[in-house]
Design a protein around this motif. Structure first.
Motif, mmCIF file in Angstrom:
data_model
loop_
_atom_site.group_PDB
_atom_site.id
_atom_site.type_symbol
_atom_site.label_atom_id
_atom_site.label_comp_id
_atom_site.label_asym_id
_atom_site.label_seq_id
_atom_site.Cartn_x
_atom_site.Cartn_y
_atom_site.Cartn_z
ATOM 1 N N SER A 26 11.995 -11.975 -15.545
ATOM 2 C CA SER A 26 11.168 -13.177 -15.429
ATOM 3 C C SER A 26 10.031 -12.967 -14.418
ATOM 4 C CB SER A 26 12.029 -14.360 -14.989
ATOM 5 O OG SER A 26 12.486 -14.168 -13.653
ATOM 6 N N GLU A 27 9.283 -14.052 -14.177
ATOM 7 C CA GLU A 27 8.189 -13.989 -13.218
ATOM 8 C C GLU A 27 8.662 -13.837 -11.773
ATOM 9 O OE1 GLU A 27 5.627 -17.353 -13.767
ATOM 10 O OE2 GLU A 27 4.614 -16.447 -15.499
ATOM 11 N N TRP A 28 9.951 -14.001 -11.541
ATOM 12 C CA TRP A 28 10.480 -13.764 -10.190
ATOM 13 C C TRP A 28 10.314 -12.308 -9.775
ATOM 14 C CZ3 TRP A 28 11.294 -17.156 -6.606
ATOM 15 C CH2 TRP A 28 11.579 -18.474 -6.956
ATOM 16 N N ALA A 29 9.983 -11.447 -10.722
ATOM 17 C CA ALA A 29 9.709 -10.044 -10.390
ATOM 18 C C ALA A 29 8.582 -9.935 -9.377
ATOM 19 C CB ALA A 29 9.360 -9.262 -11.663
ATOM 20 N N TRP A 30 7.596 -10.840 -9.457
ATOM 21 C CA TRP A 30 6.495 -10.821 -8.490
ATOM 22 C C TRP A 30 6.494 -12.034 -7.564
ATOM 23 C CZ3 TRP A 30 3.046 -14.875 -8.847
ATOM 24 C CH2 TRP A 30 2.985 -15.564 -10.062
ATOM 25 N N ARG A 31 7.095 -13.140 -7.977
ATOM 26 C CA ARG A 31 7.135 -14.308 -7.088
ATOM 27 C C ARG A 31 8.076 -14.072 -5.901
ATOM 28 N NH1 ARG A 31 4.481 -18.621 -9.372
ATOM 29 N NH2 ARG A 31 4.301 -18.631 -11.653
ATOM 30 N N LEU A 32 9.204 -13.415 -6.136
ATOM 31 C CA LEU A 32 10.178 -13.200 -5.066
ATOM 32 C C LEU A 32 9.613 -12.371 -3.915
ATOM 33 C CD1 LEU A 32 13.033 -13.627 -4.027
ATOM 34 C CD2 LEU A 32 13.749 -11.600 -5.332
ATOM 35 N N PRO A 33 8.917 -11.249 -4.163
ATOM 36 C CA PRO A 33 8.328 -10.516 -3.034
ATOM 37 C C PRO A 33 7.341 -11.340 -2.214
ATOM 38 C CG PRO A 33 8.373 -9.131 -4.984
ATOM 39 C CD PRO A 33 8.771 -10.508 -5.426
ATOM 40 N N PHE A 34 6.532 -12.171 -2.893
ATOM 41 C CA PHE A 34 5.623 -13.047 -2.155
ATOM 42 C C PHE A 34 6.394 -14.039 -1.291
ATOM 43 C CE2 PHE A 34 2.070 -12.358 -5.428
ATOM 44 C CZ PHE A 34 1.351 -11.552 -4.557
ATOM 45 N N LEU A 35 7.498 -14.536 -1.821
ATOM 46 C CA LEU A 35 8.292 -15.533 -1.094
ATOM 47 C C LEU A 35 9.003 -14.918 0.104
ATOM 48 C CD1 LEU A 35 9.006 -18.559 -1.384
ATOM 49 C CD2 LEU A 35 11.071 -17.850 -2.611
ATOM 50 N N LEU A 36 9.480 -13.693 -0.047
ATOM 51 C CA LEU A 36 10.252 -13.056 1.027
ATOM 52 C C LEU A 36 9.430 -12.801 2.281
ATOM 53 C CD1 LEU A 36 12.405 -10.433 -0.941
ATOM 54 C CD2 LEU A 36 13.191 -12.537 0.160
ATOM 55 N N GLN A 37 8.101 -12.665 2.146
ATOM 56 C CA GLN A 37 7.298 -12.370 3.327
ATOM 57 C C GLN A 37 7.210 -13.569 4.284
ATOM 58 O OE1 GLN A 37 3.352 -11.190 2.103
ATOM 59 N NE2 GLN A 37 2.997 -13.046 0.929
ATOM 60 N N ILE A 38 7.638 -14.734 3.836
ATOM 61 C CA ILE A 38 7.671 -15.891 4.721
ATOM 62 C C ILE A 38 8.706 -15.701 5.821
ATOM 63 C CG2 ILE A 38 8.205 -18.367 4.829
ATOM 64 C CD1 ILE A 38 7.042 -18.673 2.060
#
Length: 494
Positions: free
Chosen positions: A216-228
């Motif tokens: 799913s799109e979490w393939a790229w959304r998750l890395p962006f989210l983790l940097q928080i």
């Protein structure tokens, strides 16, 4: 200096609230007399002797980790099918795909340019420490927007907002580290900024390499989210670290400045070494204020209009005799750090490896290996920065990178049209890319982040570092924008 120490001792016996000898007397002391201030021995053993400073500097350097993480994330995400399906404008074959990809990559640099400039005023007005908190807050907002982006425009805006925070952090973190560090290990501690940047690149790259297998799109959304997560850790934790002693002294908070030095050095505030460093800081502050008064006598009444004009005049002072050479060095070294090609390789290394004939999986793996090579180079500079000095590292690094570029361009230009028949030459080019990354990491990676914080006077340090750092981001913006069409159009010419 011995007479000065006697005056210190006399002042200690009279009570620690008594005014010290004239700070300007301390400034006139010979630099050769400072060898008797044994806060620590030369790096790296001294890092253990200054444990608290090392921990504070390491924590502040998390700002570099955020910058590096974003770089590492982008290099893989730009080639993920899940990402390209959502943002088809940058997919291969789309009209002007190279330009839109470059703009998306460069948006964060454009934001960082503004963040670095604006953070100079915030760092002077509200402290280096609280400036880091502001930078983290902006970065977290930008990261959340990137993770939730639904179209190209939203993602572009989100990366610009995140860039504002990253740019501010990249300016104020080295400034804070430089001002809390003993001079004997300042170079080693300033290397932590570049070390954190490269560590962030490595961590983000391999996280994103793993998440690419999510359907799913979490393939790229998750890395962006983790940097928080590291952003929040930095924003909350920095509140508990001490203020910069130099900033406190410049605000007239001399007693707090003394206590901050004592805490950082893990010594009593009555210790002669702490007292001597305190007097030196106050002497420098007194001198800089005296110079400001001489240059701008009509702006010293404390009124709002005068304060605004004095702030603008201070920025202009960076380009006037007495400081313009320092500004020239700061701008020049940041410009060349980017235009030696490092971020072009980090952002677009999978694309470059494709031109060398590697398949998709090997392109990503070798991009990760490149980042690890850079980390190896940076690690060596923790010792070499203070042992050999800044200039020799830059000269040696320049020669090594020049040789690498010549060999790689020659091999790609000669054999790039038929790599399957010249696999040996292809892997030779890859080897020189790795050599290039080690060379950069050992020289032009850490030195430009360290030097600007060391060369400017305390009164103009925040502004000088801001100007230098903004040059880095401006150059980075241009490189991010032009590299994709340059690679598409010129091949080995890039």
């Amino acid at each position: 200096m011995s007479n000065f120490i006697e005056r210190l001792t006399t002042a200690d016996h009279k009570g620690d609230t008594e005014d010290p000898p004239s700070p300007l007397d301390t400034l006139r002391a010979s630099p050769d007399d400072h060898h008797d201030r044994p806060h620590c021995k030369p790096a790296p053993n001294s890092l253990l002797a200054s444990r608290y400073v090392f921990l504070c500097a390491s924590f502040a350097a998390l700002g570099g980790l955020l910058f590096g993480y974003d770089q590492g994330v982008v290099s893989v995400i730009l080639v993920e099918p899940q990402f390209l399906q959502r943002f088809g404008r940058i997919a291969g074959g789309a009209p002007h795909a190279g330009f839109w990809k470059g703009l998306l990559t460069a948006a964060i640099e454009l934001g960082a340019l503004g963040g670095a400039i604006s953070m100079g005023w915030i760092a002077d007005r509200y402290s280096r420490k609280y400036a880091i908190v502001v930078g983290v807050g902006v970065f977290v907002v930008g990261s959340a927007l990137q993770a939730g982006a639904i179209d190209y425009r939203m993602l572009l805006t989100a990366r610009f907002v995140g860039g504002l925070g990253i740019g501010g952090l990249s300016m104020v973190a080295p400034l804070y580290i430089a001002e809390i560090s003993p001079p004997e290990i300042r170079g080693a501690l300033l290397v932590l900024e570049e070390f954190s940047i490269v560590t962030g690149i490595v961590i983000a790259f391999w996280i994103t390499y793993g998440t690419q297998f999510i359907a799913s799109e979490w393939a790229w959304r998750l890395p962006f989210l983790l940097q928080i997560v590291p952003g929040l850790v930095l924003g909350v934790g920095i509140i508990f670290l001490p203020f910069s002693p130099r900033w406190l002294a410049f605000q007239g908070r001399d007693r707090e400045s003394l206590n901050s030095i004592a805490k950082l050095r893990m010594l009593s505030h009555t210790d002669k070494r702490v007292q001597l460093e305190w007097y030196e800081i106050r002497a420098d502050v007194a001198l800089q204020k005296e110079i400001s008064t001489e240059r701008h006598p009509s702006l010293q009444d404390g009124g709002r209009s005068s304060r605004i004009k004095l702030e603008l005049a201070a920025w202009l002072d960076c380009f006037k005799p007495g400081c313009w050479r320092r500004t020239h060095v700061g701008i020049g070294i940041m410009f060349f750090q980017q235009f030696v090609g490092i971020n072009a390789l980090i952002y677009y290394s999978p694309t470059l490896f494709e031109t060398m004939g590697l398949d998709h999986r090997m392109q990503l793996i070798m991009s990760g290996v490149l980042n690890i090579m850079q980390l190896v180079g940076v690690t060596t500079s923790i010792w070499t920065m203070d042992h050999f000095g800044r200039r020799p590292l830059l000269l040696c690094g320049s020669a090594a990178m020049f040789a690498s570029h010549v060999v790689i361009a020659g091999l790609v230009g000669e054999f790039g049209n038929n790599w399957p028949a010249h696999r040996g030459e292809g892997w030779t080019a890859v080897g020189f890319l790795c050599f290039y990354m080690v060379s950069f990491g050992a020289s032009w990676g850490p030195v430009p982040w360290a030097l600007p914080s060391e060369i400017f006077p305390s009164s103009l340090r925040a502004k000088g570092v801001a100007i230098s750092t903004s040059t880095n981001w401006g150059s980075n913006f241009v490189i991010g924008l032009v590299t994709p069409p340059l690679v598409e159009s010129t091949g080995y010419g890039a």
